[in-house]
Each structure stands twice: as structure tokens, then as C-alpha cells.
Motif scaffolding. Structure first.
Motif, PDB file in Angstrom:
ATOM      1  N   MET A   1      48.488  -3.473  21.492  1.00 45.19           N
ATOM      2  CA  MET A   1      49.904  -3.682  21.825  1.00 45.19           C
ATOM      3  C   MET A   1      50.196  -5.136  22.186  1.00 45.19           C
ATOM      4  SD  MET A   1      51.430  -0.870  21.405  1.00 45.19           S
ATOM      5  CE  MET A   1      51.186   0.881  21.376  1.00 45.19           C
ATOM      6  N   ALA A   2      49.194  -5.871  22.615  1.00 50.36           N
ATOM      7  CA  ALA A   2      49.397  -7.284  22.958  1.00 50.36           C
ATOM      8  C   ALA A   2      49.801  -8.107  21.734  1.00 50.36           C
ATOM      9  CB  ALA A   2      48.137  -7.864  23.598  1.00 50.36           C
ATOM     10  N   VAL A   3      49.572  -7.557  20.552  1.00 41.50           N
ATOM     11  CA  VAL A   3      49.947  -8.258  19.321  1.00 41.50           C
ATOM     12  C   VAL A   3      51.472  -8.348  19.172  1.00 41.50           C
ATOM     13  CG1 VAL A   3      49.817  -8.133  16.791  1.00 41.50           C
ATOM     14  CG2 VAL A   3      47.804  -7.646  18.177  1.00 41.50           C
ATOM     15  N   ALA A   4      52.203  -7.332  19.638  1.00 42.92           N
ATOM     16  CA  ALA A   4      53.665  -7.316  19.472  1.00 42.92           C
ATOM     17  C   ALA A   4      54.344  -8.484  20.190  1.00 42.92           C
ATOM     18  CB  ALA A   4      54.242  -5.977  19.914  1.00 42.92           C
ATOM     19  N   PRO A   5      54.113  -8.701  21.500  1.00 44.85           N
ATOM     20  CA  PRO A   5      54.755  -9.858  22.124  1.00 44.85           C
ATOM     21  C   PRO A   5      54.210 -11.183  21.586  1.00 44.85           C
ATOM     22  CG  PRO A   5      53.399  -8.695  23.727  1.00 44.85           C
ATOM     23  CD  PRO A   5      53.443  -7.860  22.492  1.00 44.85           C
ATOM     24  N   PHE A   6      52.949 -11.199  21.133  1.00 44.44           N
ATOM     25  CA  PHE A   6      52.419 -12.411  20.506  1.00 44.44           C
ATOM     26  C   PHE A   6      53.196 -12.713  19.224  1.00 44.44           C
ATOM     27  CE2 PHE A   6      49.537 -14.752  17.731  1.00 44.44           C
ATOM     28  CZ  PHE A   6      49.171 -15.810  18.564  1.00 44.44           C
ATOM     29  N   GLY A   7      53.477 -11.669  18.440  1.00 42.24           N
ATOM     30  CA  GLY A   7      54.285 -11.835  17.228  1.00 42.24           C
ATOM     31  C   GLY A   7      55.692 -12.288  17.552  1.00 42.24           C
TER      32      GLY A   7
ATOM     33  N   ALA B   1      49.544 -12.038  27.054  1.00 40.75           N
ATOM     34  CA  ALA B   1      48.320 -12.292  27.816  1.00 40.75           C
ATOM     35  C   ALA B   1      48.105 -11.231  28.895  1.00 40.75           C
ATOM     36  CB  ALA B   1      48.374 -13.687  28.438  1.00 40.75           C
ATOM     37  N   LEU B   2      49.163 -10.851  29.597  1.00 38.68           N
ATOM     38  CA  LEU B   2      49.047  -9.833  30.644  1.00 38.68           C
ATOM     39  C   LEU B   2      48.594  -8.496  30.066  1.00 38.68           C
ATOM     40  CD1 LEU B   2      49.487  -8.804  33.567  1.00 38.68           C
ATOM     41  CD2 LEU B   2      51.810  -8.228  32.862  1.00 38.68           C
ATOM     42  N   ILE B   3      49.182  -8.106  28.953  1.00 37.05           N
ATOM     43  CA  ILE B   3      48.807  -6.836  28.332  1.00 37.05           C
ATOM     44  C   ILE B   3      47.355  -6.890  27.844  1.00 37.05           C
ATOM     45  CG2 ILE B   3      49.271  -5.264  26.397  1.00 37.05           C
ATOM     46  CD1 ILE B   3      52.238  -6.056  26.678  1.00 37.05           C
ATOM     47  N   ALA B   4      46.956  -8.002  27.234  1.00 36.09           N
ATOM     48  CA  ALA B   4      45.586  -8.136  26.739  1.00 36.09           C
ATOM     49  C   ALA B   4      44.578  -8.131  27.889  1.00 36.09           C
ATOM     50  CB  ALA B   4      45.445  -9.421  25.922  1.00 36.09           C
ATOM     51  N   VAL B   5      44.871  -8.844  28.964  1.00 33.19           N
ATOM     52  CA  VAL B   5      43.964  -8.872  30.117  1.00 33.19           C
ATOM     53  C   VAL B   5      43.849  -7.482  30.730  1.00 33.19           C
ATOM     54  CG1 VAL B   5      43.745  -9.734  32.494  1.00 33.19           C
ATOM     55  CG2 VAL B   5      44.206 -11.323  30.630  1.00 33.19           C
ATOM     56  N   THR B   6      44.964  -6.767  30.831  1.00 36.74           N
ATOM     57  CA  THR B   6      44.925  -5.403  31.360  1.00 36.74           C
ATOM     58  C   THR B   6      44.046  -4.517  30.475  1.00 36.74           C
ATOM     59  OG1 THR B   6      47.137  -5.672  32.303  1.00 36.74           O
ATOM     60  CG2 THR B   6      46.333  -3.414  32.036  1.00 36.74           C
ATOM     61  N   GLY B   7      44.201  -4.638  29.166  1.00 33.56           N
ATOM     62  CA  GLY B   7      43.363  -3.870  28.250  1.00 33.56           C
ATOM     63  C   GLY B   7      41.889  -4.200  28.409  1.00 33.56           C
ATOM     64  N   LEU B   8      41.569  -5.495  28.527  1.00 35.87           N
ATOM     65  CA  LEU B   8      40.173  -5.905  28.704  1.00 35.87           C
ATOM     66  C   LEU B   8      39.597  -5.399  30.027  1.00 35.87           C
ATOM     67  CD1 LEU B   8      40.332  -9.558  27.322  1.00 35.87           C
ATOM     68  CD2 LEU B   8      39.156  -7.592  26.295  1.00 35.87           C
ATOM     69  N   LEU B   9      40.402  -5.452  31.087  1.00 37.39           N
ATOM     70  CA  LEU B   9      39.940  -4.936  32.379  1.00 37.39           C
ATOM     71  C   LEU B   9      39.649  -3.436  32.318  1.00 37.39           C
ATOM     72  CD1 LEU B   9      42.247  -6.882  34.865  1.00 37.39           C
ATOM     73  CD2 LEU B   9      39.755  -7.095  34.628  1.00 37.39           C
ATOM     74  N   ILE B  10      40.510  -2.711  31.631  1.00 39.78           N
ATOM     75  CA  ILE B  10      40.279  -1.260  31.509  1.00 39.78           C
ATOM     76  C   ILE B  10      39.042  -0.983  30.656  1.00 39.78           C
ATOM     77  CG2 ILE B  10      41.222   0.888  30.541  1.00 39.78           C
ATOM     78  CD1 ILE B  10      43.945   0.012  31.621  1.00 39.78           C
ATOM     79  N   LEU B  11      38.854  -1.757  29.592  1.00 36.65           N
ATOM     80  CA  LEU B  11      37.644  -1.576  28.782  1.00 36.65           C
ATOM     81  C   LEU B  11      36.390  -1.918  29.587  1.00 36.65           C
ATOM     82  CD1 LEU B  11      38.800  -2.928  25.318  1.00 36.65           C
ATOM     83  CD2 LEU B  11      38.267  -0.564  25.933  1.00 36.65           C
ATOM     84  N   ARG B  12      36.488  -2.942  30.420  1.00 37.56           N
ATOM     85  CA  ARG B  12      35.353  -3.310  31.274  1.00 37.56           C
ATOM     86  C   ARG B  12      35.049  -2.177  32.259  1.00 37.56           C
ATOM     87  NH1 ARG B  12      35.189  -7.791  35.919  1.00 37.56           N
ATOM     88  NH2 ARG B  12      32.956  -7.719  36.303  1.00 37.56           N
TER      89      ARG B  12
END
Length: 139
Positions: free
Chosen positions: A80-86, A110-121
């Protein structure tokens, strides 16, 4: 506060903001489009298109959050972080406000991507801790 609680708060904020943004485009609330110098008119279909996209994203993330599919939620947040990046790229390529492009869309991405990475971690550590030991192989 545990990492899981922080991640849940961040994911909830992403979901709620995305749903709010989607509704603000779909409902006639006098929405403006941040960053674009020439905003599309309301009869262009742009608000409905953008609102539908945001609502679908928010519902998808929300369902995964509510049902507890945290690993899938992490991957979906990254996607989903791709949408605001686009959106950021769109604003920049259409000679919109650089500050709005990076400050609104870039930071959101960036916020959405970091949240996703934190959840994956978080879920990666849980999988390692709860994973069954491999079966012994006969010699």
C-alpha cells in the motif's frame, strides 16, 4: 509498551486515516487535492476514483488488522505504500508543489512502509520463537 502494541497503534492510524481520506473524496465535503497546481474538477470523476482506491486500501488493511493476520498485514502495508509514493511522483511530474509532494505523499508512503516493516519484524520474531524444531533425519 511492547512492539506489538506500537505496531497495532501505527497500523490502526494508517487504516483510519486511509478510510477518512477515501470518504473525504467520495462524499461531497469540498475536497481539495494537495499538491496539484490545477486540481481536477469535481465532474472529472477524479474524486470518485481516488476515493474508491483509498477506501479499498483502508478496508483491506482494516480487515487484516481486525482478523489478526499480522504477517499478511505487514506485506499489504508495504504494498500500500506504493500508492502515496505514486501520488508523490504524479505531483512532481505535473509541476505540483514539491513541498506537498514530499511532505504529504512522501512522508505518508514512508510511514506506511515503516509500519509494514515493523509488523513484519514483529511477526518474523514470533515465527522464529514458535517454530517447531525440524525433525531429525535418519542416518
Amino acid at each position: 509498551m511492547s512492539l506489538k502494541n506500537v505496531n497495532t497503534v501505527l497500523a490502526t492510524a494508517c487504516v483510519l486515516f486511509t478510510l477518512y481520506l477515501g470518504l473525504s473524496f467520495v462524499l461531497p465535503l469540498g475536497t481539495t487535492f494537495p499538491g496539484l497546481p490545477n486540481w481536477p474538477s469535481d465532474d472529472s470523476g477524479f474524486p470518485m476514483l481516488k476515493g474508491s482506491r483509498e477506501l479499498a486500501m483502508g478496508l483491506g488493511m482494516g480487515i487484516l488488522l481486525v482478523t489478526g493476520h499480522r504477517r499478511a498485514l505487514g506485506w499489504v502495508l508495504l504494498m500500500m505504500a506504493v500508492a502515496p509514493f505514486g501520488d508523490m511522483i504524479s505531483v512532481l511530474t505535473h509541476h505540483g508543489s514539491t513541498a506537498a509532494a514530499f511532505g504529504i505523499h512522501g512522508l505518508t508512503s514512508a510511514l506506511i512502509a515503516v509500519t509494514g516493516l515493523l509488523i513484519l519484524r514483529e511477526t518474523g520474531k514470533a515465527q522464529e520463537a514458535g517454530a517447531p524444531a525440524p525433525a531429525a533425519q535418519p542416518a
